[in-house]
Enzyme design. Structure first.
Site, PDB file in Angstrom:
ATOM      1  CG  ASP A   5      -4.277  -3.837  -5.426  1.00  0.00           C
ATOM      2  OD1 ASP A   5      -5.371  -3.388  -5.068  1.00  0.00           O
ATOM      3  OD2 ASP A   5      -3.232  -3.726  -4.745  1.00  0.00           O
TER       4      ASP A   5
ATOM      5  CD  GLN B 256      -2.838   0.957  -0.018  1.00  0.00           C
ATOM      6  OE1 GLN B 256      -3.308  -0.113  -0.367  1.00  0.00           O
ATOM      7  NE2 GLN B 256      -3.029   2.057  -0.710  1.00  0.00           N
TER       8      GLN B 256
ATOM      9  CG  HIS C  26     -49.641  16.827  -8.818  1.00  0.00           C
ATOM     10  ND1 HIS C  26     -49.236  18.088  -9.167  1.00  0.00           N
ATOM     11  CD2 HIS C  26     -48.519  16.056  -8.812  1.00  0.00           C
ATOM     12  CE1 HIS C  26     -47.922  18.076  -9.365  1.00  0.00           C
ATOM     13  NE2 HIS C  26     -47.459  16.855  -9.151  1.00  0.00           N
TER      14      HIS C  26
ATOM     15  CG  HIS D 281      -0.639   2.336  -4.355  1.00  0.00           C
ATOM     16  ND1 HIS D 281      -0.742   2.168  -5.711  1.00  0.00           N
ATOM     17  CD2 HIS D 281      -1.217   1.239  -3.799  1.00  0.00           C
ATOM     18  CE1 HIS D 281      -1.353   1.016  -5.971  1.00  0.00           C
ATOM     19  NE2 HIS D 281      -1.642   0.424  -4.825  1.00  0.00           N
TER      20      HIS D 281
ATOM     21  CD  GLU E 225      -8.627   2.359  -1.923  1.00  0.00           C
ATOM     22  OE1 GLU E 225      -7.631   2.818  -1.318  1.00  0.00           O
ATOM     23  OE2 GLU E 225      -8.711   2.343  -3.166  1.00  0.00           O
ATOM     24  CG  HIS E 226      -7.490  -1.809  -0.255  1.00  0.00           C
ATOM     25  ND1 HIS E 226      -6.901  -0.605  -0.599  1.00  0.00           N
ATOM     26  CD2 HIS E 226      -7.891  -2.376  -1.418  1.00  0.00           C
ATOM     27  CE1 HIS E 226      -6.931  -0.468  -1.925  1.00  0.00           C
ATOM     28  NE2 HIS E 226      -7.530  -1.518  -2.447  1.00  0.00           N
TER      29      HIS E 226
END
Lengths: 433, 433
Positions: B361, B260, B420, B263, B327-328
């Site tokens: 991934d 991670q 209506h 990145h 996220e993960h």
């Protein structure tokens, strides 16, 4: 209402007519709304009280609606309205309950299991506008799917009337839908409170509901701040597009166009028809029906910006409608089912002469929170899913990892993300040892 | 990496650590991006050529990638990588194909039929970042569900390298995924082109894909303009949270945290463990593994902002993780399945020691485009659905309309929307006559 023929209108003119000019945001509004957002973020409840005094012209001591108030509302609502609301709840619940999805699980290769879980969004905020009449149908359309999804905490914000109270209809519907947390706060300040949280109002995960241009601007701004709060969808003025052939009843069409036009001066109504005499009759019917409407001034303003198209075929009309991507589409044509599979872009569709838009606005079962401004091309109306999220899972066995290892390592190496490959290699090595 | 104990950390400190400070948007970037958006909207292709020269340092004569170029890419890609990509395509296709939903149809009351159709979004734009290495896995994660959904027109924008060409890996993956329309344009200018259209690039209905802060800012701005273009989701720096007990292998955890961290400098990695000796071993393993990484400088910067938590139980760790909404999420604990139903907020979850994040991934089958910055509380990762929209329909019979009429009229009257109610009344009267 202006009339055009498809055969003589140019592409450019058509683009302009279909352009939804009215949804551009006013700069003055944006800067005022940003100020409100920052103030509520900084001063919390104190700012809410001050804005309520300034914008709603009433001084509150407390923004939490008491249980006793909510319970008391039931005594005020007439029986006939209670029955109507009861019917709407049954229908809306039935259609939204059917939207429950199955969770999936797939072994993509031996030892590699991928699955998903569908969960409710924990905390959701429902915004219900005030204004001249209490729009309690909005409560139905937001609260029913939120409850069905199983959201843990559902809060509702709605502005007070001049007397400082929330309309009984809103309280009643909230109560029968099981909403227990109601706050007397409206406008951009309500959106700010739900986005950032205050001493009294919790920060929510997602904000739902329509509103005036201040509310809409506030929702768009908080959604663009990357602050972790999502919104239901972008909102613009309401729209209806009616497609009619010579079999259609002009009085029915006129009533549908008017029920859209009465929403607001910037509501957009369009009729596409293959029958020029029908067009004339619809115009006549509109002039007749509008006379007795309490909201005729509003309807008149809206109709001035609306238009009628003469088309060569229903096929062509549907192509035009797909290009416009209307919020509401009404098909008053022979065999309306025949065209269902040609419709590509629309929020909600009403098939045949016995399906006026107003049934969907209130009680047929479909949701009335729908994409406007052409968003029907890419965005769905509100549904059970709007109150849910999906989490994906994967579980690999030792063998599964060795089955997939070379693919992962090869791709990670090519993307020059060596640590990604290492996470697999280290495990493989340990497997061997 | 800083270490904290849950028992001694205050709520305020925890909120700060969990706060994702790095995702605030820079004002300078916003104003530059707005300028780029306006220029592309005004000058179309001409602006694209100029920005490509300015930002990508290359002069192009044509932004359309030729078929022959795409076809030629297959000759350059090594067989092993082709096999890896083939495996990934099979797995990703299998999991996304399984996401196909059934359309529902419900008679909410006699004569009132409500149903929905699920349609592909017609025109979608995929953005694939350039940068130091060609991130072709992004093409897989966007193109496969777009194709499965049946989107009519799928375009792909990606920046050129200094030589003016698109990386062969990206061309190859696009080709095997069936993407035929590729444009050599990147950055905010690519987002502008897809949002507004130019002479060459069509305006799309929805924009997908990750990017640097210019791309992200451009996506957020076009999404907030109410221009009818949707985006996949808000994007922030990537995140992983690992929960581990004493059964976990410290080398595996270290490899996951590093994959991670490599990145980007603002990637966030968190470890929550019940075992303080494991924490020490993980730190030691990180120091060992980082040494040989080509991207160790980046990983180092990222790890400096990351932290380790000592928790009292796995239960407590999951509560913390739900609060952070990673996220993960990686669960390296005994019986990871036991905890699945306690996970409330996460993008994608990796269960057990043989499930490193990197399999997700690239190739396990789940999508790697996932909500960051806490959006996992309300937003799902990319799925087949992200490329679809739902249209609701209703068809009432004469009898159906009379069954629902009183409910609709009653509610419309209470909301003071008389037109209506009229749309129903007029039909009822004609029924009687």
């Amino acid at each position: 209402m202006k009339t055009y023929s498809i055969n003589s209108i140019g592409q450019e003119k058509l683009d302009r007519l279909f352009g939804r000019a009215s949804c551009k945001r006013n700069r003055g509004i944006t800067s005022l709304v940003k100020k409100i957002l920052r103030n509520v973020q900084k001063s919390g409840d104190k700012a809410l009280f001050a804005y309520t005094e300034q914008f709603d012209c009433c001084r509150l001591n407390n923004i939490c609606v008491q249980r006793s108030e909510t319970a008391g509302s039931a005594k005020i609502i007439p029986q006939a309205l209670k029955r109507a609301i009861g019917r709407a709840i049954l229908n809306i619940s039935a259609f939204h309950k059917a939207q429950k999805r199955k969770e999936i699980s797939v072994a993509t290769m031996p030892g590699v299991k991928c699955f998903q879980k569908i969960l409710p969004i924990d905390t959701v905020g429902l915004y219900v506008p005030g204004g001249t009449a209490p729009l309690f149908s909005t409560v139905l359309m937001l609260a029913i799917p939120a409850k069905l999804a199983g959201c843990t905490r559902i809060i509702l914000c709605t502005p007070p009337g001049k007397d400082g109270a929330v309309a009984s209809e809103i309280l009643y519907v909230a109560q029968v839908c099981g909403i227990r947390e109601i706050y007397t706060v409206g406008g951009a300040q309500a959106i700010a409170a739900m986005a950032y949280g205050t001493e009294t109002i919790p920060k929510v995960d997602k904000i739902f509901g329509p509103g005036n241009q201040f509310v809409t601007a506030a929702k768009m701004i908080v959604a663009s701040e990357n602050s972790g709060v999502a919104i239901d969808m972008p909102a613009g003025p309401s729209e209806v597009l009616v497609i009619a052939d010579s079999s259609a009843n002009p009085a029915f069409i006129a009533s549908d166009l008017l029920s859209q036009a009465e929403h607001g001066p910037d509501s957009q109504t369009i009729l596409i028809t293959t029958d020029s005499s029908l067009m004339t009759m619809v115009k006549k019917e509109i002039s007749k029906q509008i006379v007795t409407l309490p909201r005729r001034e509003i309807a008149m303003q809206s109709l001035q910006k609306s238009f009628l198209f003469l088309a060569n075929s229903i096929d062509e009309s549907i192509v035009l409608s797909n290009r416009y991507a209307p919020e509401h589409l009404i098909l008053q044509v022979r065999n309306p089912e025949k065209w269902v599979n040609k419709i590509r872009n629309a929020g909600s569709v009403f098939l045949g002469r016995w399906s006026p838009e107003s049934v969907g606005d209130y009680a047929s079962g479909t949701n009335h929170t729908l994409p406007t401004s052409g968003y029907a091309r890419s965005v769905s109306g509100l549904s059970l899913e709007s109150f849910q999220k999906t989490i994906t899972f994967q579980k690999l066995t030792k063998k599964g990892l060795s089955n997939i290892a070379s693919a992962v390592i090869e791709m990670a190496d090519s993307e020059k993300l060596e640590a990604h490959g290492n996470a697999v290699k280290i495990r493989l090595l340990s497997q061997k040892s």
